[in-house]
Design an enzyme around this catalytic site. Structure first.
Site, PDB file in Angstrom:
ATOM      1  N   GLU A  89       0.624  -1.264   0.053  1.00  0.00           N
ATOM      2  CA  GLU A  89      -0.306  -0.229   0.103  1.00  0.00           C
ATOM      3  C   GLU A  89       1.206   1.166   0.289  1.00  0.00           C
ATOM      4  OE1 GLU A  89      -3.295   0.505   0.218  1.00  0.00           O
ATOM      5  OE2 GLU A  89      -4.145  -1.416   0.534  1.00  0.00           O
TER       6      GLU A  89
ATOM      7  N   ASP B 107      -7.005   1.639  -7.983  1.00  0.00           N
ATOM      8  CA  ASP B 107      -5.656   2.117  -7.857  1.00  0.00           C
ATOM      9  C   ASP B 107      -4.830   1.060  -8.386  1.00  0.00           C
ATOM     10  OD1 ASP B 107      -6.838   0.660  -5.628  1.00  0.00           O
ATOM     11  OD2 ASP B 107      -5.334   0.616  -4.916  1.00  0.00           O
TER      12      ASP B 107
ATOM     13  N   HIS C  31      -3.417  -3.112  -8.731  1.00  0.00           N
ATOM     14  CA  HIS C  31      -4.987  -3.622  -8.014  1.00  0.00           C
ATOM     15  C   HIS C  31      -5.984  -3.613  -9.109  1.00  0.00           C
ATOM     16  CE1 HIS C  31      -7.267  -3.579  -4.214  1.00  0.00           C
ATOM     17  NE2 HIS C  31      -8.177  -4.424  -5.051  1.00  0.00           N
TER      18      HIS C  31
END
Length: 453
Positions: free
Chosen positions: A275, A327, A317
């Protein structure tokens, strides 16, 4: 009559200049921070720094972050309810109106200060707000990192959306209970450790139980501290193995790679998730420091599991079938990122080529965008080696250094103006800990004594 016209014209010119100056110095959003800070006796620049650390002053058109926060001040449901009561403003307006959201954030922050017993004198000192800002973040487990991010924004200064905050280093009063994130139990050297809730991932024994063959790139739709806090919340039912900070590329691991993080639905079992702090609609979050640090992490993971460094194995993603996320989005620079993953910094030298045959990288630390310092080890002769590889000003002699210190012995340093790298600095350290580090440009790194024995 002619003189009167000239005087009138002069007044109009002056009026225009004054209006331009006023416009340059103020904006509706800047005025909103001024009013909110004054109304609730909160330091204005600290309030703006909190908003910048959370959202870069982007309200995202009233849409919530991944962890459910609204507006510039990232009002999560509990804070939104509190702000509505304190300001007598409907929640819908707090979600969508920037000025109302700023006022609500100031009210909640002031309430946190009052709960901590801050008097009028304490409220005037930005250094005294550390605990209140941590409380505003909403989670005790990430209060320190949340507050640290706000004070970092205040120290660096920023300009965004018509709001200007000049750099003003403040040494916050962290208190005796301050504990930084641990740097233990990590799979990637240099990462910090903060465990996700066990309700948000599946314990496993990879790669024995399942092969790891993909690395998935995410953008969090939230801040670094907020994302970490969300993954620690048992209600989230999501997690990722790593979270990367925008400002300097700091990395926190939250799920061990052997375990299955819940980040990409059907592809969780065979992937590692990374992330990145920020929002897909705002390219300002995607700094070179973030790209380089994340790429070094991806490269390390790929090397350890034999994953080819190609776009078919390192994916966004949005590219994984069965997922509805978009994303990392159109602002993510895949060309730059993959060039860093594959070592395309332009430097013809590698840590292994500088240190020599038999040396393997066992640790590394990004030096911002200017370079990376590496610690290598040669099991054949028991020697350590440190080298700093430059990423910028290649071919031009600039200040660069590398050092290695065996515990109990003097430090050895290679320092000067170098075109491509500093080092190698080699030393044997049988049954001893080593301290290592270096510098490139204005960035420096010094490790603790580690890698003992």
């Amino acid at each position: 009559m002619k003189l009167r016209i000239l005087l009138l014209a002069g007044l109009l010119v002056m009026s225009g200049q004054q209006a331009a100056t006023a416009s340059a110095e103020s904006s509706p959003l800047a005025d909103a921070f001024d009013r909110a800070a004054s109304g609730y006796d909160v330091p204005r620049d600290l309030l703006a720094a909190l908003a910048y650390a959370e959202t870069h002053l982007d309200g995202h058109r009233g849409e919530p972050s991944a962890s459910g926060g609204y507006g510039l001040m990232h009002l999560v449901p509990k804070a939104l309810e509190e702000a509505a009561k304190l300001t007598s403003t409907p929640a819908d307006r707090l979600r969508t109106d920037d000025a109302a959201n700023v006022l609500g954030g100031a009210a909640v922050l002031r309430a946190k200060a009052d709960a901590l017993g801050m008097d009028a004198s304490a409220r005037k000192d930005p250094a005294r707000w550390y605990a209140a800002i941590g409380a505003y973040g909403g989670a005790k487990s990430t209060a320190n990192i949340y507050a640290d991010a706000v004070y970092e924004a205040l120290s660096s200064g920023f300009q965004a959306k018509g709001v200007s905050v000049k750099p003003q280093p403040v040494q916050p009063e962290r208190g005796e209970d301050y504990t930084p994130f641990a740097a233990a139990a990590v799979d990637y050297p240099g990462a910090l450790w903060s465990a996700a809730s066990t309700s948000n991932y599946t314990a496993a024994n990879r790669p024995s139980s399942a092969a790891i063959n993909k690395i998935v790139i995410h953008v969090a739709q939230g801040s670094y501290a907020g994302t970490i806090s969300w993954f620690k919340n048992p209600a989230a039912k999501v997690s990722s193995h790593y979270v990367v900070r925008s400002s300097d590329g700091q990395i926190t691991q939250m799920v061990r790679e052997k375990d299955v993080a819940w980040h990409v639905k059907g592809a969780n079992t065979n992937s590692v998730g990374i992330e990145h702090e920020g929002y897909i609609s705002d390219a300002s979050w995607f700094t070179d420091q973030m790209y380089r640090a994340s790429a070094a992490l991806t490269r390390n993971i790929a090397d350890r599991y034999g994953i080819a460094k190609t776009r078919s194995n390192i994916v966004g993603h949005v590219e994984v079938p069965g997922n509805d996320h978009t994303d990392p989005g159109p602002n993510w620079d895949w060309n730059k990122y993959m060039s860093y993953v594959t070592g395309g910094s332009g430097n013809p030298h590698t840590p292994e080529s500088v240190c020599g045959s038999g040396f393997k990288i066992i640790d590394s630390q990004s030096l911002g965008s200017a370079g990376t310092v590496y610690l290598l080890y040669n099991p054949a002769n028991g020697n350590n080696c440190v080298v700093t590889i430059k990423h910028t000003s290649l071919g031009t002699a600039t200040a660069t250094s590398a050092f290695l210190e065996v515990q109990g012995s003097p430090r050895t340093t290679d320092s000067g103006n170098f075109a491509y790298y500093a080092g190698p600095v080699r030393a044997a350290a049988p049954d001893k800990c080593v301290r290592w580090g270096g510098s490139a440009g204005s960035s420096t790194y010094t490790s603790p004594f580690e890698h003992c024995g």
